[in-house]
Design a protein around this motif. Structure first.
Motif, PDB file in Angstrom:
ATOM      1  N   THR A  69      -7.470 -44.120  -5.593  1.00 17.66           N
ATOM      2  CA  THR A  69      -7.379 -42.739  -5.125  1.00 17.66           C
ATOM      3  C   THR A  69      -6.073 -42.557  -4.363  1.00 17.66           C
ATOM      4  N   ILE A  70      -5.640 -41.295  -4.223  1.00 18.33           N
ATOM      5  CA  ILE A  70      -4.459 -40.998  -3.414  1.00 18.33           C
ATOM      6  C   ILE A  70      -4.696 -41.425  -1.967  1.00 18.33           C
ATOM      7  N   ALA A  71      -5.919 -41.232  -1.475  1.00 18.28           N
ATOM      8  CA  ALA A  71      -6.228 -41.619  -0.097  1.00 18.28           C
ATOM      9  C   ALA A  71      -6.011 -43.112   0.110  1.00 18.28           C
ATOM     10  N   GLU A  72      -6.498 -43.935  -0.824  1.00 12.37           N
ATOM     11  CA  GLU A  72      -6.303 -45.382  -0.720  1.00 12.37           C
ATOM     12  C   GLU A  72      -4.828 -45.750  -0.737  1.00 12.37           C
ATOM     13  N   SER A  91     -14.490 -38.304   0.718  1.00 12.55           N
ATOM     14  CA  SER A  91     -13.428 -38.964   1.456  1.00 12.55           C
ATOM     15  C   SER A  91     -12.470 -37.925   1.994  1.00 12.55           C
ATOM     16  N   GLY A  92     -11.571 -38.352   2.860  1.00 11.42           N
ATOM     17  CA  GLY A  92     -10.604 -37.415   3.433  1.00 11.42           C
ATOM     18  C   GLY A  92      -9.477 -38.159   4.100  1.00 11.42           C
ATOM     19  N   ILE A  93      -8.401 -37.423   4.363  1.00 11.04           N
ATOM     20  CA  ILE A  93      -7.182 -37.991   4.930  1.00 11.04           C
ATOM     21  C   ILE A  93      -6.978 -37.432   6.330  1.00 11.04           C
ATOM     22  N   SER A  94      -6.713 -38.315   7.283  1.00 13.37           N
ATOM     23  CA  SER A  94      -6.421 -37.925   8.656  1.00 13.37           C
ATOM     24  C   SER A  94      -5.067 -38.510   9.045  1.00 13.37           C
ATOM     25  N   ILE A  95      -4.241 -37.702   9.706  1.00 12.06           N
ATOM     26  CA  ILE A  95      -2.945 -38.157  10.187  1.00 12.06           C
ATOM     27  C   ILE A  95      -2.855 -37.842  11.674  1.00 12.06           C
ATOM     28  N   ARG A  96      -2.589 -38.856  12.473  1.00 10.19           N
ATOM     29  CA  ARG A  96      -2.521 -38.730  13.934  1.00 10.19           C
ATOM     30  C   ARG A  96      -3.774 -38.078  14.524  1.00 10.19           C
ATOM     31  N   GLY A  97      -4.916 -38.336  13.915  1.00 12.82           N
ATOM     32  CA  GLY A  97      -6.176 -37.827  14.447  1.00 12.82           C
ATOM     33  C   GLY A  97      -6.523 -36.427  14.013  1.00 12.82           C
ATOM     34  N   TYR A  98      -5.767 -35.845  13.094  1.00 15.61           N
ATOM     35  CA  TYR A  98      -6.063 -34.506  12.575  1.00 15.61           C
ATOM     36  C   TYR A  98      -6.220 -34.587  11.067  1.00 15.61           C
ATOM     37  N   GLY A  99      -7.026 -33.694  10.512  1.00 21.22           N
ATOM     38  CA  GLY A  99      -7.249 -33.676   9.078  1.00 21.22           C
ATOM     39  C   GLY A  99      -8.725 -33.700   8.770  1.00 21.22           C
ATOM     40  N   ALA A 100      -9.182 -34.750   8.101  1.00 23.42           N
ATOM     41  CA  ALA A 100     -10.564 -34.832   7.655  1.00 23.42           C
ATOM     42  C   ALA A 100     -11.504 -35.148   8.809  1.00 23.42           C
ATOM     43  N   THR A 101     -12.726 -34.631   8.710  1.00 21.68           N
ATOM     44  CA  THR A 101     -13.811 -34.970   9.623  1.00 21.68           C
ATOM     45  C   THR A 101     -14.985 -35.462   8.779  1.00 21.68           C
ATOM     46  N   SER A 102     -16.044 -35.919   9.426  1.00 21.85           N
ATOM     47  CA  SER A 102     -17.206 -36.394   8.683  1.00 21.85           C
ATOM     48  C   SER A 102     -18.119 -35.253   8.257  1.00 21.85           C
ATOM     49  N   THR A 103     -17.767 -34.017   8.603  1.00 25.90           N
ATOM     50  CA  THR A 103     -18.531 -32.854   8.156  1.00 25.90           C
ATOM     51  C   THR A 103     -17.765 -32.080   7.098  1.00 25.90           C
ATOM     52  N   TYR A 104     -16.453 -31.897   7.325  1.00 31.61           N
ATOM     53  CA  TYR A 104     -15.601 -31.190   6.373  1.00 31.61           C
ATOM     54  C   TYR A 104     -14.455 -32.109   5.952  1.00 31.61           C
ATOM     55  N   GLY A 105     -13.929 -31.842   4.764  1.00 32.32           N
ATOM     56  CA  GLY A 105     -12.834 -32.658   4.275  1.00 32.32           C
ATOM     57  C   GLY A 105     -11.510 -32.356   4.931  1.00 32.32           C
ATOM     58  N   THR A 106     -11.461 -31.299   5.757  1.00 37.07           N
ATOM     59  CA  THR A 106     -10.198 -30.933   6.384  1.00 37.07           C
ATOM     60  C   THR A 106     -10.446 -30.066   7.601  1.00 37.07           C
ATOM     61  N   ASP A 107      -9.476 -30.046   8.501  1.00 35.17           N
ATOM     62  CA  ASP A 107      -9.463 -29.066   9.587  1.00 35.17           C
ATOM     63  C   ASP A 107      -8.218 -28.183   9.480  1.00 35.17           C
ATOM     64  N   GLN A 108      -7.592 -28.188   8.293  1.00 34.60           N
ATOM     65  CA  GLN A 108      -6.443 -27.332   7.959  1.00 34.60           C
ATOM     66  C   GLN A 108      -5.151 -27.748   8.655  1.00 34.60           C
ATOM     67  N   LYS A 109      -5.103 -28.934   9.237  1.00 36.31           N
ATOM     68  CA  LYS A 109      -3.909 -29.345   9.982  1.00 36.31           C
ATOM     69  C   LYS A 109      -3.099 -30.429   9.270  1.00 36.31           C
ATOM     70  N   VAL A 110      -3.510 -30.751   8.046  1.00 33.01           N
ATOM     71  CA  VAL A 110      -2.748 -31.626   7.163  1.00 33.01           C
ATOM     72  C   VAL A 110      -2.525 -30.885   5.855  1.00 33.01           C
ATOM     73  N   GLN A 111      -1.280 -30.760   5.431  1.00 28.04           N
ATOM     74  CA  GLN A 111      -0.937 -30.044   4.211  1.00 28.04           C
ATOM     75  C   GLN A 111      -0.749 -31.036   3.073  1.00 28.04           C
TER      76      GLN A 111
END
Length: 681
Positions: A69-72, A91-111
């Protein structure tokens, strides 16, 4: 840092350094005779020539990692953490603590951007990131951490940007007219994974090139280090890539490039909760997902005029999720299943952009001025727990990279205006209008001895999103308008300090050493993305994070090389009066990744990678530390019948460690043997 990491690193270093010290080349008979040692670079180049914290994973590393996967693929970048990662769903991607959560795949702070098309994910309940695309389609992936350098890609980018570029036909034809066919076969033991990728590259003339790629990747359920089956870890994803580029004139100053990607998956009788965190309350679903992107780019770059390097870009991203409840799969759901489980989703993003790069001088100052104008339209259908509507935006930006002697100073500005139209018909206000001015500046000074020092500052705003039109806690069957959220943008600033060093022949003739360290501090306020745990309707006041990221590489003329990544992060979330504060919920834990390897000419590349995480405790939730060892070898014979064949072997989690990274919601895969064969005809 664990003792296992230190012991393994020391042992492997001694072994690899000892190899060239013997003065005897490895020698075997026939096709596998090794070529003479030549100067070798590390697996990954450290970006020491820029103040931006950016990491590029090139095509060679994409192949060597054999990621599913791209995430891997990008979890090896410092500051990047995954929510799961070995599957495209859940799955989801987090950068510096922002991005994916365990409820949603994103918090809109990673493009996430694929060939200039804005894609990635929406806040769809418990489904994860909809980044359904295959690593085999790409020639490079850039990961930009933080806000500095993000203003030409979007607003509200606090975590960072992931930019993926698809392959070109000329990557295989070498710019020479003709046909090339490349076939790659991969197998992985954990989950009985299989992948096949077929590429047809055709260059009829030196002014036209066309590429078609079909990749099929399949994996059954994996097991963890304890031998237990990992829930919801099976998948099958066919992917397509069609791409062509035509130069419109003999001088190759005008060109048109068209690319199209399509990745889909069909899941049957799988848990609706792809994160596997809700004890099967929601039951199972049949789910079909299709993710498509299309991009058309016109470029005009006259060789005689450095003021013009102009792109006109039209991109389209379409993600569609159809799902239906499997009757009887939940003892707690009504006979037809929860409305959320039966919801279908579709979201389309169209972007028209005009941008230009002008190179000129004003006195002693050299400029590289990048300017752009963007029109973005996002449309989303209404569904239970996901309100629909239209989000229209217009943005302009200017970034001026100015060089004066040893100084490089880069100011950046972006202005974005927005109109959100409510498409639910539930009776809230019809439209909401917002705008924001944001920007930053970076400054870097390079000494003659290869040392560079830099400082960055950036401010950005995340404009309201369609998900916040109505409260979702009560479901769309009982919508609650949230006009207060639709008129408030989230705001953040980030400050960075760092240094770099890049020099050759540091410890011996022909070696190369590169280092880069970045310390950062980010504050997010006017928060609308995170609520206070246990206090429904109360939003976090501020989020404050800070950390250190280190990248280093060292290579010797003998073929020995080493890469090191280090990421340390701390943070806290502050609540309204009377509710206190807490550790930042998205902290991934301190990590280090060390790669030690040796190249034998162009024939053999062998490496040992050690990944280590420290223990971390976040609000009484303790995650044990761990270290994982990965072995890789790439063999590319230069003579005989196998000449031109690429053979890759890998062992991930070599000691079958049973562990679960803190951000993940399920255990990590146990030992996994991987092998791939590739050849271009």
């Amino acid at each position: 840092m664990s003792l296992r990491l230190l012991r393994a690193s020391t042992a492997l270093t001694l072994v690899l350094i000892a190899l060239p010290a013997t003065g005897q080349p490895l020698d075997t008979e026939g096709d596998i005779a090794l070529e003479p040692i030549s100067v070798a670079a590390s697996k990954r180049k450290v970006a020491t020539d820029t103040a931006a914290p950016v990491t590029t994973i090139d095509e060679t590393e994409i192949k060597d990692r054999q990621a599913g996967t791209i995430a891997e693929l990008i979890d090896s970048v410092p500051g990047v953490a995954l929510v799961n990662g070995s599957t495209p769903t859940g799955s989801g991607i987090s950068i510096r603590g922002y991005g994916a959560t365990s409820t949603y795949g994103t918090d809109q702070k990673v493009q996430v951007i694929v060939d200039e098309a804005i894609t990635g994910s929406e806040e769809i309940y418990r489904i994860g990131t909809q980044l359904f695309t295959d690593p085999a389609l790409y020639s490079s992936v850039d990961v930009l951490r933080g806000t500095i350098g993000s203003f030409e890609y979007g607003s509200g980018i606090v975590g960072g940007v992931v930019r993926a570029e698809t392959k070109n036909a000329s990557d295989f034809t070498g710019g020479v007219p003709g046909f090339r066919l490349r076939e790659t076969l991969e197998y992985s033991s954990n989950g009985d994974g299989f992948a096949t990728s077929t590429i047809l590259a055709w260059q009829p003339t030196d002014r036209a090139e066309f590429l078609a790629n079909y990749t099929l990747r399949r994996q059954d359920a994996q097991v963890d280090g304890a031998g237990e089956t990992i829930g919801n870890s099976q998948f099958e994803t066919p992917s397509w890539l069609l791409k062509g580029r035509v130069y419109l004139d003999a001088a190759k100053e005008h060109s048109l490039t068209l690319s199209y990607t399509d990745t889909s998956t069909a899941e049957r009788d799988v848990p609706y909760d792809s994160f596997d965190t809700s004890d099967a309350i929601f039951g199972n679903v049949d789910r079909d997902i299709d993710s498509r992107t299309a991009t058309l780019v016109y470029n005009f770059a006259p060789a005689s005029n450095p003021l013009i390097d102009f792109d006109a870009i039209l991109s389209y991203a379409d993600q569609e999720i159809d799902q239906s409840y499997v009757p009887g799969s939940s003892s707690m759901a009504p006979p037809g299943g929860f409305p959320t489980v039966n919801a279908d989703h579709r979201y389309e993003t169209t972007r028209l952009a005009f941008k230009n790069t002008a190179r000129f001088a004003t006195g002693a100052v050299d400029h590289e001025l990048r300017t752009g104008l963007e029109f973005i339209r996002k449309e989303r259908e209404s569904a239970d727990s996901a309100p629909g509507g239209t989000d229209r935006r217009v943005a302009v930006y200017a970034i001026d990279e100015m060089r004066l002697g040893n100084w490089t100073v880069t100011p950046a500005l972006r202005f974005e205006t927005q109109e959100i139209e409510d498409g639910t018909g539930f009776g809230g206000p019809d439209t909401y209008d917002n705008d924001a001015l944001m920007g930053g500046v970076s400054a870097r000074y390079e000494f003659a001895n290869g040392v560079g020092l830099f400082a960055n500052a950036a401010y950005t705003e995340s404009l309201p999103i369609l998900d916040d039109l109505y409260g979702t806690a009560r479901g769309m069957s009982d919508p609650v308008p949230q006009p207060e959220l639709m008129s408030q943008s989230e705001k953040s600033h980030t400050f960075e300090l760092g240094g770099s060093y890049d020099a050759a022949s540091v410890f011996g003739a022909g070696d190369d050493l590169a280092l880069k360290a970045t310390a950062y501090a980010t504050t997010l306020w006017d928060v609308t993305s995170y609520t206070v745990p246990g206090a429904s309707g109360s939003y976090v006041d501020t989020v404050e994070t800070h950390g250190l990221e280190l990248e280093a590489s060292y290579s010797m003329a003998s073929g020995f090389y080493s890469d090191l990544n280090l990421a340390l992060a701390r943070g806290e979330e502050n609540y309204p009066d009377g509710l206190g504060d807490a550790d930042w919920r998205a902290l991934p834990g301190d990590s280090a990744r060390l790669t030690l390897g040796k190249r034998f000419g162009d024939v053999l590349d062998m490496s040992w990678e050690v990944v280590a995480f420290n223990d971390i405790e976040v609000e009484d939730d303790e995650t044990p530390g761990f270290s994982v060892h990965n072995l890789r070898a790439t063999y590319t014979p230069q003579k005989g019948i196998l000449a031109g064949t690429e053979m890759r072997f890998g062992i991930e989690n070599a000691f079958d460690r049973d562990y679960q990274p803190r951000r993940s919601t399920r255990p990590a895969p146990g030992r996994n043997f991987k092998v791939s064969l590739a050849r271009t005809f």
